[in-house]
Design a protein around this motif. Structure first.
Motif, PDB file in Angstrom:
ATOM      1  N   GLN A  42      -7.310   2.564 -15.047  1.00 23.42           N
ATOM      2  CA  GLN A  42      -6.774   1.628 -14.052  1.00 23.42           C
ATOM      3  C   GLN A  42      -7.900   0.779 -13.473  1.00 23.42           C
ATOM      4  O   GLN A  42      -7.783  -0.444 -13.358  1.00 23.42           O
ATOM      5  CB  GLN A  42      -6.049   2.388 -12.934  1.00 23.42           C
ATOM      6  CG  GLN A  42      -4.778   3.094 -13.394  1.00 23.42           C
ATOM      7  CD  GLN A  42      -3.958   3.633 -12.223  1.00 23.42           C
ATOM      8  OE1 GLN A  42      -4.372   3.584 -11.072  1.00 23.42           O
ATOM      9  NE2 GLN A  42      -2.786   4.166 -12.520  1.00 23.42           N
ATOM     10  N   ALA A  92       1.024   3.744 -12.948  1.00 21.17           N
ATOM     11  CA  ALA A  92       1.608   4.240 -14.195  1.00 21.17           C
ATOM     12  C   ALA A  92       3.034   3.712 -14.344  1.00 21.17           C
ATOM     13  O   ALA A  92       3.776   3.575 -13.366  1.00 21.17           O
ATOM     14  CB  ALA A  92       1.622   5.763 -14.191  1.00 21.17           C
ATOM     15  N   PRO A 174       5.876  13.147 -11.695  1.00 21.52           N
ATOM     16  CA  PRO A 174       6.197  11.992 -10.853  1.00 21.52           C
ATOM     17  C   PRO A 174       7.694  11.991 -10.534  1.00 21.52           C
ATOM     18  O   PRO A 174       8.478  12.673 -11.203  1.00 21.52           O
ATOM     19  CB  PRO A 174       5.856  10.793 -11.747  1.00 21.52           C
ATOM     20  CG  PRO A 174       5.031  11.328 -12.852  1.00 21.52           C
ATOM     21  CD  PRO A 174       5.410  12.753 -13.040  1.00 21.52           C
ATOM     22  N   TRP A 195       2.104  10.696  -6.558  1.00 22.55           N
ATOM     23  CA  TRP A 195       0.775  10.820  -7.187  1.00 22.55           C
ATOM     24  C   TRP A 195      -0.291  11.066  -6.131  1.00 22.55           C
ATOM     25  O   TRP A 195      -1.201  11.879  -6.302  1.00 22.55           O
ATOM     26  CB  TRP A 195       0.496   9.542  -7.978  1.00 22.55           C
ATOM     27  CG  TRP A 195      -0.791   9.483  -8.733  1.00 22.55           C
ATOM     28  CD1 TRP A 195      -1.676   8.452  -8.733  1.00 22.55           C
ATOM     29  CD2 TRP A 195      -1.325  10.455  -9.635  1.00 22.55           C
ATOM     30  NE1 TRP A 195      -2.732   8.721  -9.564  1.00 22.55           N
ATOM     31  CE2 TRP A 195      -2.542   9.952 -10.128  1.00 22.55           C
ATOM     32  CE3 TRP A 195      -0.908  11.723 -10.059  1.00 22.55           C
ATOM     33  CZ2 TRP A 195      -3.347  10.646 -11.024  1.00 22.55           C
ATOM     34  CZ3 TRP A 195      -1.705  12.424 -10.953  1.00 22.55           C
ATOM     35  CH2 TRP A 195      -2.909  11.886 -11.423  1.00 22.55           C
ATOM     36  N   ASN A 212      -1.229  14.419 -17.199  1.00 23.40           N
ATOM     37  CA  ASN A 212      -1.769  13.052 -17.179  1.00 23.40           C
ATOM     38  C   ASN A 212      -2.793  12.933 -18.302  1.00 23.40           C
ATOM     39  O   ASN A 212      -3.282  13.944 -18.808  1.00 23.40           O
ATOM     40  CB  ASN A 212      -2.403  12.735 -15.808  1.00 23.40           C
ATOM     41  CG  ASN A 212      -1.450  11.909 -14.948  1.00 23.40           C
ATOM     42  OD1 ASN A 212      -1.197  10.743 -15.210  1.00 23.40           O
ATOM     43  ND2 ASN A 212      -0.892  12.549 -13.927  1.00 23.40           N
TER      44      ASN A 212
HETATM   45  C1  MLT Z   1       1.596   9.919 -12.060  1.00 28.17           C
HETATM   46  O1  MLT Z   1       1.476  11.014 -12.634  1.00 28.17           O
HETATM   47  O2  MLT Z   1       2.277   9.744 -11.045  1.00 28.17           O
HETATM   48  C2  MLT Z   1       0.846   8.771 -12.635  1.00 28.17           C
HETATM   49  O3  MLT Z   1       0.817   8.846 -14.006  1.00 28.17           O
HETATM   50  C3  MLT Z   1      -0.522   8.755 -12.112  1.00 28.17           C
HETATM   51  C4  MLT Z   1      -1.359   7.603 -12.530  1.00 28.17           C
HETATM   52  O4  MLT Z   1      -1.091   6.484 -12.146  1.00 28.17           O
HETATM   53  O5  MLT Z   1      -2.368   7.755 -13.210  1.00 28.17           O
END
Ligand code: MLT
Length: 338
Positions: A42, A92, A174, A195, A212
């Protein structure tokens, strides 16, 4: 980790450029929310976007990253961008799906089987349609994609190689219906959680595990609170860069073009970043004590349970079985029957 060091230097360069344009009347310094900590895909996407944006606007506009959920949970940032109180967010794809259900095509378990599949789907007509749907449904525009690799299961209790091994684990997922249903197909009732709360929940053992990609686990320092890794491939993690549609529409045509081109440049950079970094980062996590296992029987048991039980449940929400078949065709796979 030479590349990650280079990204650190880029951050410094970005701040200097921001100062240089500070005097210009309409200079903009956009805010970009980032769900993960530094050192992951990211951040890499964000820095590449900023560099290209500055270049495309001759240094007039820049942007700043706010890492580690400083601007709110990933799902909250979608709401904030939709109402125009936030400019950009990198998060994500599974955290976009609740606001734009057709994006769920990309989070069906075992839909994407490689980085090349992910690139074809996001950068071709399927991705373009999802971009348009997301503007319509969620008020945000996807302008770039980070590719983060397969989500691997981590936990603090024991090695896991079979579905049976998972039964007594409390796993955080998530707040994403498709991912919840996937764990249910494996007989596990997962714990949906934002998250931004996940590290603390793993540390205090409110949950035993989560999934992840390697690079995300590294960026979040999960090796400090998780020991065992299982190489599941049920979800290839894609992390879009979204811009508030109202912010985007407030830009001039030239500025919009600069933003879109910067998103494309950052996307190309992200795919290369994953190719360059994933194996090295996996090695670092092993050196730090993480134990990695492969699922038994080439993951067959996981694949069969998840695809048979989960896909049909979500045909309607992703726009119909024909949308699923269009995605399968784009990556050279056979269609499914309803
Ligand atoms: C999540 O598990 O909520 C996301 O994949 C986390 C992320 O943005 O890396």
């Amino acid at each position: 980790m030479s590349f990650i060091k280079k990204l650190g230097t880029m951050t410094a360069a970005v701040s200097v450029a921001a100062l240089m344009v500070a005097g210009a009347a309409d200079a903009k310094n956009f805010k970009i929310a980032v769900g993960d900590g530094g050192g992951g895909t990211q951040e890499a996407l964000g820095l590449a976007f900023i560099e290209a944006l500055e270049e495309n606007t001759n240094g007039q506009h820049t942007a700043s990253l706010f890492l580690n959920g400083q601007l709110g949970s990933e799902q909250d940032t979608v709401n904030d961008a939709a109402i125009g109180t936030l400019d950009f967010s990198i998060l994500a794809i599974n955290n976009v799906t609740p606001f734009s259900p057709t994006v769920g095509t990309l989070t069906l378990p075992y839909m994407i089987l490689s980085l090349e599949d992910a690139e074809k789907l996001t950068q071709g007509p399927v991705g373009q349609e999802l971009v348009e749907n997301t503007i319509r449904d969620a008020g945000v525009r996807i302008i770039g994609w980070a590719y983060s690799g397969f989500r691997v299961l981590t936990n603090s209790k024991k090695p896991v190689t079979t579905v049976a091994d998972m039964q007594d684990l409390v796993v955080r997922v998530p707040k994403n219906e498709i991912m919840i249903a996937t764990y249910q197909s494996w007989g596990v009732n997962p714990t949906p959680m934002a998250w931004s709360e996940t590290f603390a929940a793993l540390q205090t053992k409110v949950v035993d595990g989560q999934d992840n990609p390697y690079i995300t686990n590294y960026a979040m320092k999960f090796d400090e609170v998780q020991k065992y890794v299982t190489n599941l491939r049920y979800l290839f993690s894609i992390e879009p860069l979204i811009v508030s549609e109202s912010v985007f529409q407030s830009l001039s045509e030239e500025e919009q073009k600069a933003v879109l081109a910067a998103g494309e440049a950052a996307t190309a950079f992200s795919a290369q970043y994953l190719r360059d970094q994933e194996a090295e980062i996996k090695g670092v996590l092993q050196e730090r004590g993480m134990e990695i296992s492969d699922p038994a029987n080439n993951e067959e048991e996981f694949i069969t349970l998840a695809t048979e039980a989960v896909w049909p449940q979500f045909y309607e929400s992703v726009g119909g079985v024909e949308k699923v078949n269009a995605a399968l065709a784009a990556i050279g796979r056979d269609p499914v029957q309803e």
